[in-house]
Design an enzyme around this catalytic site. Structure first.
Site, short mmCIF file in Angstrom:
data_model
loop_
_atom_site.label_atom_id
_atom_site.label_comp_id
_atom_site.label_asym_id
_atom_site.label_seq_id
_atom_site.Cartn_x
_atom_site.Cartn_y
_atom_site.Cartn_z
NE ARG A 164 -4.25 -1.42 0.21
CZ ARG A 164 -4.41 -2.67 -0.24
NH1 ARG A 164 -3.42 -3.29 -0.85
NH2 ARG A 164 -5.55 -3.30 -0.09
CB SER A 236 -8.93 -1.03 3.85
OG SER A 236 -9.21 -2.32 3.39
CD GLU A 332 -5.93 1.84 1.69
OE1 GLU A 332 -6.69 2.70 1.24
OE2 GLU A 332 -5.95 0.66 1.32
P1 FAD Z 1 -8.60 8.75 -6.19
O1 FAD Z 1 -9.33 8.41 -4.94
O2 FAD Z 1 -9.24 9.68 -7.13
O3 FAD Z 1 -7.15 9.28 -5.79
C1 FAD Z 1 -6.38 8.63 -4.81
C2 FAD Z 1 -5.04 9.35 -4.68
O4 FAD Z 1 -4.29 9.22 -5.89
C3 FAD Z 1 -5.20 10.86 -4.48
O5 FAD Z 1 -4.14 11.30 -3.64
C4 FAD Z 1 -5.04 11.44 -5.87
O6 FAD Z 1 -4.58 12.78 -5.87
C5 FAD Z 1 -4.01 10.50 -6.47
N1 FAD Z 1 -4.16 10.32 -7.93
C6 FAD Z 1 -5.22 9.79 -8.57
N2 FAD Z 1 -4.98 9.73 -9.90
C7 FAD Z 1 -3.76 10.25 -10.10
C8 FAD Z 1 -2.94 10.47 -11.25
N3 FAD Z 1 -3.35 10.16 -12.48
N4 FAD Z 1 -1.72 11.03 -11.07
C9 FAD Z 1 -1.28 11.36 -9.84
N5 FAD Z 1 -1.99 11.18 -8.72
C10 FAD Z 1 -3.22 10.63 -8.85
N6 FAD Z 1 -7.63 -0.58 -2.91
C11 FAD Z 1 -6.84 -1.66 -2.97
O7 FAD Z 1 -5.61 -1.52 -3.11
N7 FAD Z 1 -7.34 -2.93 -2.88
C12 FAD Z 1 -8.66 -3.17 -2.74
O8 FAD Z 1 -9.08 -4.32 -2.69
C13 FAD Z 1 -9.54 -2.05 -2.69
N8 FAD Z 1 -10.87 -2.23 -2.52
C14 FAD Z 1 -11.68 -1.14 -2.44
C15 FAD Z 1 -13.07 -1.34 -2.29
C16 FAD Z 1 -13.93 -0.27 -2.20
C17 FAD Z 1 -15.42 -0.52 -2.03
C18 FAD Z 1 -13.43 1.05 -2.32
C19 FAD Z 1 -14.37 2.21 -2.27
C20 FAD Z 1 -12.06 1.28 -2.46
C21 FAD Z 1 -11.18 0.18 -2.53
N9 FAD Z 1 -9.80 0.35 -2.67
C22 FAD Z 1 -8.97 -0.75 -2.76
C23 FAD Z 1 -9.20 1.70 -2.71
C24 FAD Z 1 -9.25 2.35 -4.14
O9 FAD Z 1 -10.09 1.65 -4.98
C25 FAD Z 1 -7.85 2.43 -4.75
O10 FAD Z 1 -6.99 3.16 -3.93
C26 FAD Z 1 -7.87 3.09 -6.13
O11 FAD Z 1 -6.62 2.91 -6.75
C27 FAD Z 1 -8.21 4.58 -6.09
O12 FAD Z 1 -8.43 5.03 -7.42
P2 FAD Z 1 -9.15 6.40 -7.73
O13 FAD Z 1 -9.06 6.66 -9.18
O14 FAD Z 1 -10.50 6.39 -7.15
O15 FAD Z 1 -8.19 7.39 -6.94
N1 EPU Z 2 -11.31 -10.02 9.75
C1 EPU Z 2 -12.07 -10.07 10.89
N2 EPU Z 2 -13.08 -9.17 11.04
C2 EPU Z 2 -13.37 -8.25 10.10
C3 EPU Z 2 -12.60 -8.20 8.93
C4 EPU Z 2 -11.57 -9.10 8.78
O1 EPU Z 2 -11.83 -10.88 11.76
O2 EPU Z 2 -14.32 -7.49 10.31
C5 EPU Z 2 -10.23 -11.00 9.58
C6 EPU Z 2 -10.76 -12.31 8.98
O3 EPU Z 2 -10.10 -13.38 9.60
C7 EPU Z 2 -10.31 -12.26 7.55
C8 EPU Z 2 -9.02 -11.45 7.64
O4 EPU Z 2 -9.26 -10.52 8.70
O5 EPU Z 2 -10.07 -13.54 7.03
C9 EPU Z 2 -8.70 -10.70 6.37
O6 EPU Z 2 -9.87 -10.00 5.94
P1 EPU Z 2 -10.10 -9.69 4.40
O7 EPU Z 2 -9.85 -10.91 3.58
O8 EPU Z 2 -11.40 -9.02 4.25
O9 EPU Z 2 -8.93 -8.69 4.06
P2 EPU Z 2 -8.36 -7.44 4.82
O10 EPU Z 2 -6.99 -7.76 5.33
O11 EPU Z 2 -9.34 -6.93 5.82
C10 EPU Z 2 -7.14 -6.52 2.73
C11 EPU Z 2 -7.09 -5.26 1.95
C12 EPU Z 2 -8.32 -5.13 1.06
C13 EPU Z 2 -8.34 -6.32 0.11
C14 EPU Z 2 -8.40 -7.60 0.94
C15 EPU Z 2 -8.31 -8.85 0.09
C16 EPU Z 2 -5.78 -3.71 3.23
C17 EPU Z 2 -5.76 -2.48 4.06
N3 EPU Z 2 -6.97 -4.12 2.82
O12 EPU Z 2 -8.25 -6.40 3.62
O13 EPU Z 2 -8.21 -3.95 0.31
O14 EPU Z 2 -9.45 -6.25 -0.77
O15 EPU Z 2 -7.27 -7.64 1.86
O16 EPU Z 2 -7.00 -9.04 -0.29
O17 EPU Z 2 -4.72 -4.28 2.95
C18 EPU Z 2 -8.72 -1.60 0.34
O18 EPU Z 2 -7.51 -1.38 0.33
O19 EPU Z 2 -9.56 -0.68 0.31
C19 EPU Z 2 -9.20 -2.98 0.38
C20 EPU Z 2 -10.49 -3.30 0.47
#
Ligand code: FAD
Ligand code: EPU
Length: 336
Positions: A164, A236, A332
């Protein structure tokens, strides 16, 4: 190129916070991007690049120019027997790139399906999910240096990717606009099933394929991650904290059920969701914001409140986790 003064950002980010931009511009190509940067620089205004806004928390109105990056286009720029190299414009939806790669039978991104946001934001925090991260396929990115207006390339070493994290959150923060990202994808599937919950879910199948992995990941995500359109969130809210193996061993004595993932020879990554749930926060609500009842790592802005209301809840959770486990949770998303 249309320029919008005093523009509401509420529908341009997934937390639906009622924040405004002093100016808002959508750039569809390099020329418009340069024009937008010039506009800001002439007025000495700060610039904020916005993709889909799925990882930003606005704590106040943005006094400056918000540039929404809409640079589109996906192309295969190199092919050999083993792999293809694919280049995508920063404004493309990440999911569009995942779908495109699958259509052309280019494999690797199946574990990263369903992540909201743009291609250009993906390197900022080195998006990751289900045992895979952007860095695993990354070749290079092209960016516009905001000061010099030169185009610069960053290869994988230059990006300083880690969990991250990247150079764009530190030394290069706010200094460049990512224009395109280039990835290398394989022609033969190499399934990554290191993420235990994914592996367990797939155990029932004898014949695995990247398509099946993709569907399963989608299913798992939909079971616990709320749809931002119904429940505003940024995924997250905290990173999974890295602690020393020594601290992990101590915590395990006190909390034998603690969930963690191996990280490197010195550190273990704790599941922050577990820590937050077992500190009693899961499903908690106050002042129109709360902790999601299916995934405690996700904070929800139920009533579309201001960013500071959400940050106040985040602060309480951080204090509680520090007191209970002596672990510091790091936020994050980008705080604006
Ligand atoms: P924005 O929110 O628009 O921007 C994020 C940051 O990047 C800001 O600081 C912005 O200024 C900068 N930025 C954006 N575009 C550019 C560019 N072209 N050049 C320079 N800077 C830029 N993230 C994960 O890693 N794994 C996950 O599983 C995951 N699951 C998610 C689930 C949900 C429901 C949500 C809402 C979010 C999740 N995220 C996850 C976080 C998010 O999707 C990612 O961080 C994504 O890459 C953000 O993209 P965005 O275009 O919305 O960025
Ligand atoms: N868990 C709990 N309670 C909860 C949530 C999670 O006990 O309420 C425990 C469970 O044991 C579960 C484990 O945590 O198995 C891991 O949970 P999960 O698989 O949902 O993943 P996470 O570690 O909570 C991370 C990323 C997610 C990504 C998932 C899958 C970060 C900060 N978050 O979540 O990314 O989708 O793994 O790989 O690393 C995001 O960045 O926005 C995001 C959603």
């Amino acid at each position: 190129m249309p320029l919008f003064p005093d523009y509401s950002l509420q529908t341009h980010h997934t937390l639906a916070i009622p924040a405004k931009a002093q100016y808002f511009i959508e750039a569809h190509n390099h020329a418009e991007l340069i024009e937008a940067v010039n506009f800001a620089q002439l007025r000495r205004l700060p610039i904020l690049i916005l993709g889909q806004g799925s990882n930003v928390v606005f704590t106040q109105d943005f006094c400056g120019v918000v540039i929404k990056n809409n640079l589109l286009g996906i192309e295969i720029i190199e092919e050999c027997d083993e792999y293809s190299v694919i280049k995508a414009g920063a404004g493309e939806a990440w999911q569009h790139l995942v779908d495109y790669s699958q259509r052309f039978h280019l494999w690797g991104l199946e574990n990263l399906t369903g992540i909201p946001g743009t291609v250009g934001a993906a390197p900022i925090q080195n998006i990751g999910a289900y045992g895979v991260e952007l860095a695993d396929f990354f070749v290079e990115l092209q960016a516009l240096d905001i000061q010099s207006k030169c185009i610069v390339n960053f290869d994988i070493t230059g990006c300083h990717f880690s969990y991250r994290d990247s150079i764009f959150k530190h030394k290069m923060r706010g200094r460049c606009i990512i224009l395109s990202v280039t990835l290398k994808l394989q022609h033969q599937p190499r399934l990554v099933l290191t993420y235990q919950p994914l592996k367990s879910r797939l155990n029932q199948y004898s014949d695995l394929s990247p398509q099946l992995v993709e569907q399963t990941v989608r299913q798992m995500r939909s079971e616990k991650l709320p749809d931002p359109l119904c429940m505003p969130n940024v995924g997250s809210f905290f990173k999974n904290p890295l602690v020393s193996i020594e601290q992990y061993d101590q915590l395990r004595q006190q909390f034998p059920e603690l969930v963690a993932f191996s990280y490197n020879n010195e550190q273990v990554k704790l599941a922050a969701g577990w820590l937050i749930e077992h500190a009693g926060w899961k499903g908690y609500r106050e002042a129109g914001v709360g902790v999601h009842d299916k995934q405690a790592l996700v904070l929800v802005n139920y009533d579309k409140r201001e960013g500071n209301v959400l940050l106040a809840l985040a602060k309480k959770i951080q204090t509680s986790i520090k007191e209970k486990y002596d672990v510091q949770l790091e936020i994050e998303p980008s705080i604006i």
